[in-house]
Write an enzyme that holds these catalytic residues in place. Structure first.
Site, PDB file in Angstrom:
ATOM      1  N   LYS A  67       0.646  -1.159  -0.009  1.00 20.88           N
ATOM      2  CA  LYS A  67       0.107  -0.078  -0.008  1.00 20.88           C
ATOM      3  C   LYS A  67       0.935   1.399  -0.048  1.00 20.88           C
ATOM      4  O   LYS A  67       0.596   2.362  -0.657  1.00 20.88           O
ATOM      5  CB  LYS A  67      -0.915  -0.018   1.292  1.00 20.88           C
ATOM      6  CG  LYS A  67      -1.910  -1.114   1.285  1.00 20.88           C
ATOM      7  CD  LYS A  67      -2.515  -1.310  -0.214  1.00 20.88           C
ATOM      8  CE  LYS A  67      -3.483  -2.747   0.030  1.00 20.88           C
ATOM      9  NZ  LYS A  67      -4.113  -3.137  -1.247  1.00 20.88           N
ATOM     10  N   GLU A 124      -1.256   7.516   7.720  1.00 21.23           N
ATOM     11  CA  GLU A 124      -1.697   8.348   6.638  1.00 21.23           C
ATOM     12  C   GLU A 124      -2.884   9.067   7.298  1.00 21.23           C
ATOM     13  O   GLU A 124      -3.674   9.087   8.369  1.00 21.23           O
ATOM     14  CB  GLU A 124      -2.653   7.441   5.633  1.00 21.23           C
ATOM     15  CG  GLU A 124      -3.220   8.089   4.520  1.00 21.23           C
ATOM     16  CD  GLU A 124      -3.772   7.112   3.408  1.00 21.23           C
ATOM     17  OE1 GLU A 124      -3.128   6.799   2.606  1.00 21.23           O
ATOM     18  OE2 GLU A 124      -4.704   6.717   3.645  1.00 21.23           O
ATOM     19  N   ARG A 148      -8.287  -7.276  -8.397  1.00 23.27           N
ATOM     20  CA  ARG A 148      -9.143  -8.549  -8.414  1.00 23.27           C
ATOM     21  C   ARG A 148     -10.673  -7.740  -8.633  1.00 23.27           C
ATOM     22  O   ARG A 148     -10.799  -6.692  -8.467  1.00 23.27           O
ATOM     23  CB  ARG A 148      -9.122  -9.110  -7.100  1.00 23.27           C
ATOM     24  CG  ARG A 148      -9.411  -8.016  -5.884  1.00 23.27           C
ATOM     25  CD  ARG A 148      -9.501  -8.952  -4.547  1.00 23.27           C
ATOM     26  NE  ARG A 148      -9.487  -8.160  -3.682  1.00 23.27           N
ATOM     27  CZ  ARG A 148     -10.600  -7.228  -2.913  1.00 23.27           C
ATOM     28  NH1 ARG A 148     -11.651  -7.511  -3.729  1.00 23.27           N
ATOM     29  NH2 ARG A 148     -10.602  -6.776  -1.636  1.00 23.27           N
TER      30      ARG A 148
END
Length: 420
Positions: free
Chosen positions: A115, A200, A293
């Site tokens: 990530k 974050e 996906r």
């Protein structure tokens, strides 16, 4: 391509089988000992056992799955979602075995699976990102406080290898940071085998908007509009819809362009989702992550565009160019909403509630109602796997009409579901 092995279980395995059959392809199911009589096993042309009930010994066993592929004569593998769907090692092992991998290039799985690396790649593609830190390796938290001050509070501690809301925790005060960071590292190591984390900035009043994308592996890509996924519990989506209500069309268009730019830079292949957080107060949007996906909530996109995303994945992997899939050719009609039905106990903070589906009857599907499920009346919901029973997807010409259809469907379902 003649025969596809589905390296998954439950409703997504059943969903993939439907598309394979529509394309005239043979299907092979795999199953654990607990799933020997499962619906996906019944629907497939052939089925092979891959181990005991625990997922680590069955659905996550690469050697067992590849052995099943060899024994069955399958020449392609579709991973579905979850389990090994975003595992680059599995994708490479499938290719090394001479099989067709129905999914993104393994390098893309690596890039977007990390990530923190994905944030940097998004930034390089011109996609807005939130203030964040560099990664902190497992049990290495030196400089954490200084990084947090730079990011600003409130913030999220996030697992670098995380996804699906797992390994993501909120911190409002500096004195809580160290404890939460250590706990998140422990969870990440247990869940993903990688204890690295990063920080974050948290957007307190945020909406979760994602863009469905499809890349062709050659630098071309399109998007299939947005999905609203803001209704969540513990960072887990439970209701999704498209179009996103009360979201400026210009913002949606800009988000779509940003998502496509990332796919083009990555030379992404197949279906994927670029997820954004939208500041509800300012309207600004920021990159969250990319899921490499098919998504649980993909049916709302299919219901409004008329496209079969799973079939497109398969056709691209089989070598088709899909030249007809251009942005101008993609049209969206009406409004669709998805609700996930779970075997959970609300009185115990929605913990999974395993048991046997003593009664399971849903309204019959029609043009405006789709039901995706991997269980039947009499089947067991076990503690070994996700407790989702079914997905109900309602479509209508307008949002109000779609909500009305879903409201009519849900009360009709509750009295007809009972577990023991």
């Amino acid at each position: 391509m003649r025969t596809v092995l589905i390296a998954n279980r439950g409703e997504i395995a059943c969903r993939i089988i439907r598309s394979c059959k529509a394309l005239g392809l043979g299907t092979v199911a795999i199953h654990s000992e607990a799933d020997a009589r499962a619906l996906h096993v019944e629907l497939a042309d052939a089925a092979y056992p891959v181990g005991p009930a625990p997922a680590k010994q069955s659905y996550l066993s690469v050697p067992a799955i590849l052995a099943a592929a060899e024994a069955s004569g399958a020449d392609a593998v579709h991973p579905g979602y979850g389990f090994l769907a975003e595992n680059s090692g599995f994708a490479r092992a499938v290719a090394a075995a001479g099989l067709t991998w129905i999914g993104p290039d393994p390098d893309s799985l690596d890039d977007m699976g990390d990530k923190e690396r994905a944030r940097l790649l998004a930034k390089a593609a011109g996609v807005p990102i939130l203030p964040g830190s560099a990664r902190f390796a497992a049990r290495e938290l030196q400089g954490l406080d200084a990084a947090a001050r730079e990011v600003g509070f409130p913030l999220l501690v996030k697992a670098s290898a995380g996804g699906g809301g797992i390994g993501m925790r909120r911190v409002d005060e500096p004195q809580d940071l160290s404890k939460v960071a250590e706990a998140t590292q422990t969870l990440a190591e247990k869940s993903f085998g990688d204890g690295a984390i990063y920080l974050e900035r948290l957007v307190p009043k945020a909406r979760h908007i994602e863009i469905q994308v499809f890349g062709f592996g050659d630098g071309r890509a399109v998007h299939l509009f947005e999905r609203e996924c803001s209704i969540q519990r513990r960072f887990q989506k439970i209701v999704e819809e498209t179009p996103a209500p009360r979201l400026d069309p210009a913002t949606v268009a800009t988000m779509g362009e940003a998502a496509v730019a990332l796919c083009r830079q990555e030379r992404y292949r197949g279906a994927g989702t670029v997820e954004f957080v939208v500041d509800a107060e300012t309207g600004a949007f920021y990159f969250l992550e990319m899921n490499t996906r098919i998504q649980v909530e993909h049916p709302v996109t299919e219901m409004t565009t008329g496209l079969d995303l799973v079939a497109l994945q398969i056709r691209l992997a089989a070598g088709e160019t899909l030249e007809e899939l251009t942005h101008d050719a993609i049209r969206r009609t009406g409004h669709a909403i998805e609700c996930r039905l779970y075997a959970e106990n609300p009185s115990m903070n929605f913990l999974p509630s395993p048991g046997t589906l003593k009664q399971f009857r849903l309204p019959p599907p029609d043009r405006g109602l789709r039901i995706d499920s991997g269980v039947r009346e009499g089947d067991a919901i076990t503690f070994h796997y996700d407790p989702m029973i079914a997905k109900l997807i309602a479509w209508a010409e307008s949002r109000d009409a779609a909500i009305a259809r879903m409201r009519a469907c849900l009360p009709a379902s509750w009295p007809n579901m009972a577990m023991r």
